[in-house]
Design an enzyme around this catalytic site. Structure first.
Site, PDB file in Angstrom:
ATOM      1  N   HIS A 154       9.646  25.659 -16.177  1.00  0.00           N
ATOM      2  CA  HIS A 154       9.205  27.051 -16.286  1.00  0.00           C
ATOM      3  C   HIS A 154       8.697  27.420 -17.688  1.00  0.00           C
ATOM      4  CE1 HIS A 154      13.338  28.047 -17.819  1.00  0.00           C
ATOM      5  NE2 HIS A 154      12.676  28.986 -18.471  1.00  0.00           N
ATOM      6  N   SER A 168      15.456  27.786 -23.364  1.00  0.00           N
ATOM      7  CA  SER A 168      15.054  26.958 -22.228  1.00  0.00           C
ATOM      8  C   SER A 168      14.382  25.684 -22.695  1.00  0.00           C
ATOM      9  CB  SER A 168      14.103  27.736 -21.319  1.00  0.00           C
ATOM     10  OG  SER A 168      14.802  28.707 -20.596  1.00  0.00           O
ATOM     11  N   ASP A 179      13.802  22.003 -12.538  1.00  0.00           N
ATOM     12  CA  ASP A 179      13.267  22.795 -13.645  1.00  0.00           C
ATOM     13  C   ASP A 179      12.992  21.922 -14.872  1.00  0.00           C
ATOM     14  OD1 ASP A 179      12.258  24.993 -14.893  1.00  0.00           O
ATOM     15  OD2 ASP A 179      14.189  25.790 -15.551  1.00  0.00           O
TER      16      ASP A 179
END
Lengths: 302, 207
Positions: free
Chosen positions: B53, B156, B82
């Site tokens: 993402h 992230s 992810d």
């Protein structure tokens, strides 16, 4: 890997060892819809948990660390301290080890929970504060409590806060202070649990008296022969209650119970919080400016 | 401090050394959006791991710890984990030390590295809170490491490391209030191996 001279790694291993040790006596308590909670094994057949997580009285399931599922019934519960003791149908649990002495502010702790079958969960923090007494509603009074900055994840209520050795410092609950997380110190929790297991409830002493704190002028302090800045003015008596039967009157100023000074309602509640029901104690009062002693037999809070 | 008999100095030295070592392999991943993500140099040949993402559809750029800016090529994606793999061309790319994501224990001390809210190279500390399985948006069950380490957008794709600085997972998202989630390193390594082949072992005696 060489861990001998890396203190970071030594700390890491100590914390995971503490989690593993205390994980053995941290159990899952399934007694409400949607979200199981946690519990602490007190004995092979006894589990301590938070009272507010018991939404049902029967068909309670407890899951031990090894995955064994046992049936449990409520042996005693006390909404006033948010504690409950469960009796297991088989004596298979590993009893917890409570920490000795009082928890020190700043001590490293782990909050542990077993809200699902996946395994133990933990968060790291310190003992942030000590406090008490705390009035909890329904006549409950917690003599002392702890706070921690370890994150209480969903389902952690009823589980232990443990020190770096894995010993239980207290029981975590979000049921006492409007959802805020609070820790009931293990010495208090163990003591209340014993009473709960024996009597099914915590019997709290009851006088049947409504009071209002008032300042004691120096003259009255010298009449009493004690340095006590305040007393409790009696403003109401429950009819037929222990206080009324002792001969206490509205307008008396309560100054001591069992030789312990009482200057506010919390001190009186604290005195009555122990196992005092049935004891006959001396009540010291000021009546019309003169000291008097009355005998009162402590009743049980209805 | 010395009076207490605690190895506070040694503790701080170990921490300092760990941070320096991990930061050598920590990169910033830009995809043209406001918030950058983080990434880890997984292999010295220029292979970088980040979150799916974090990588958008447009061109991806990397900033290395020594401030070099390089374009990156997306060479593989696994949305259900992810994860995305990037490739950069360059010299002197120190790979992270990869620890075994299976040998993790609840309670062990961990550190997260990343760029929360765009602040470069922020380290947060905590412990492994739990091990489990998360259902991804794509319906797959993914083994995850849960931790109480504070994470924010910008973390992230960054590494979750153990007390000796070994990468045990890639931080992916924040769920259930304060719980951070990381994909264990062995899952990441499986993906890398499938794309790049096994890591070459250096064995034998150097003479």
């Amino acid at each position: 890997m060489n861990t001998g001279n890396n203190p970071l790694q030594a700390l890491s291993e100590a914390m995971s060892a503490a989690a593993a040790r205390a994980g053995a006596w941290t159990v899952l308590v399934d007694a409400r819809r949607r979200m199981p909670a946690s519990g602490i094994a007190l004995a092979a057949d006894q589990v301590l948990t938070a009272e507010h997580v018991l939404e049902k009285n029967s068909a309670i399931t407890v899951m031990l660390a090894d995955g064994t599922r046992l049936q449990a019934e409520v042996a005693g519960r006390d909404p006033g301290s948010d504690l409950a003791v469960l009796r297991l149908d088989k004596p298979l649990a590993t009893p917890a080890v409570p920490a000795a002495g009082e928890a020190q502010i700043g001590a490293l702790v782990l909050a542990l929970g077993r809200p699902h079958a996946e395994g133990i969960q933990a968060s790291l923090g310190v003992v942030s504060a000590r406090g008490g007494p705390l009035r909890t509603g329904r006549g409950g009074l917690l003599e002392s409590y702890l706070r921690t900055d370890a994150i209480p994840y969903p389902g952690f209520s009823g589980g232990p806060l443990v020190n770096a050795a894995g010993e239980v410092v207290g029981l975590n609950t979000s049921g006492l202070a409007r959802g805020a997380s609070l820790v009931i110190p293990s010495s208090l929790a163990w003591r209340l649990a014993e009473a709960l297991f024996k009597h099914g409830q915590v019997r709290r002493g009851f006088l049947g008296v409504r009071t209002q704190p008032v300042a004691l002028p120096a003259v009255q302090q010298s009449i009493l022969g004690r340095e006590q800045a305040a007393g409790l003015l009696v403003v109401g008596l429950e009819s037929g209650g222990p206080a009324e039967q002792s001969g206490l009157l509205v307008g008396d100023i309560l100054v001591a119970l069992d030789a312990q000074a009482v200057t506010d309602a919390d001190e009186l509640l604290t005195q009555l919080a122990g196992e005092r029901v049935g004891e006959t104690l001396i009540l010291e009062v000021l009546r019309g400016g003169e000291p008097q002693e009355l005998q009162v037999t402590i009743g049980a809070r209805p | 401090m010395e009076k207490s008999g605690l190895p506070v100095k040694a503790y701080n030295q170990a921490l300092d050394e760990l941070v320096r070592r991990v930061e050598r392999s920590l990169v910033v991943v830009y995809n043209g959006r406001i918030w950058a993500g983080a990434g880890v140099i997984w292999r010295g040949d220029g292979l970088i791991v980040t979150n799916h993402h974090v990588v958008g559809r447009g061109p991806v750029r990397i900033t290395l710890p020594d401030s070099r800016q390089l374009p990156a090529q997306v060479i593989a994606r696994r949305p259900e984990l992810d994860l995305a793999l990037l490739e950069i061309k360059g010299e002197d790319l120190p790979p992270a030390e990869i620890a075994d994501g299976r040998a993790i224990q609840v309670g062990q001390v961990v550190f997260a590295f990343g760029h929360p809210w765009g602040q470069r190279n922020v380290v947060t500390a905590g412990i492994v809170s739990g091990l489990g399985v998360a259902r991804s948006r794509h319906g797959a069950d993914v083994p995850v490491i849960r931790s109480d380490v504070r994470l924010a957008p910008g973390n992230s794709g960054g590494p979750l490391v153990n007390a000796s600085g070994g990468v045990i997972g890639i931080n992916t998202m924040i769920v259930g209030g304060d719980l951070g989630i990381a994909i264990p390193s062995h899952i990441v390594d499986d993906m890398v191996t499938r794309v790049r082949g096994p890591r070459l072992l250096v064995v034998g005696v150097l003479v």
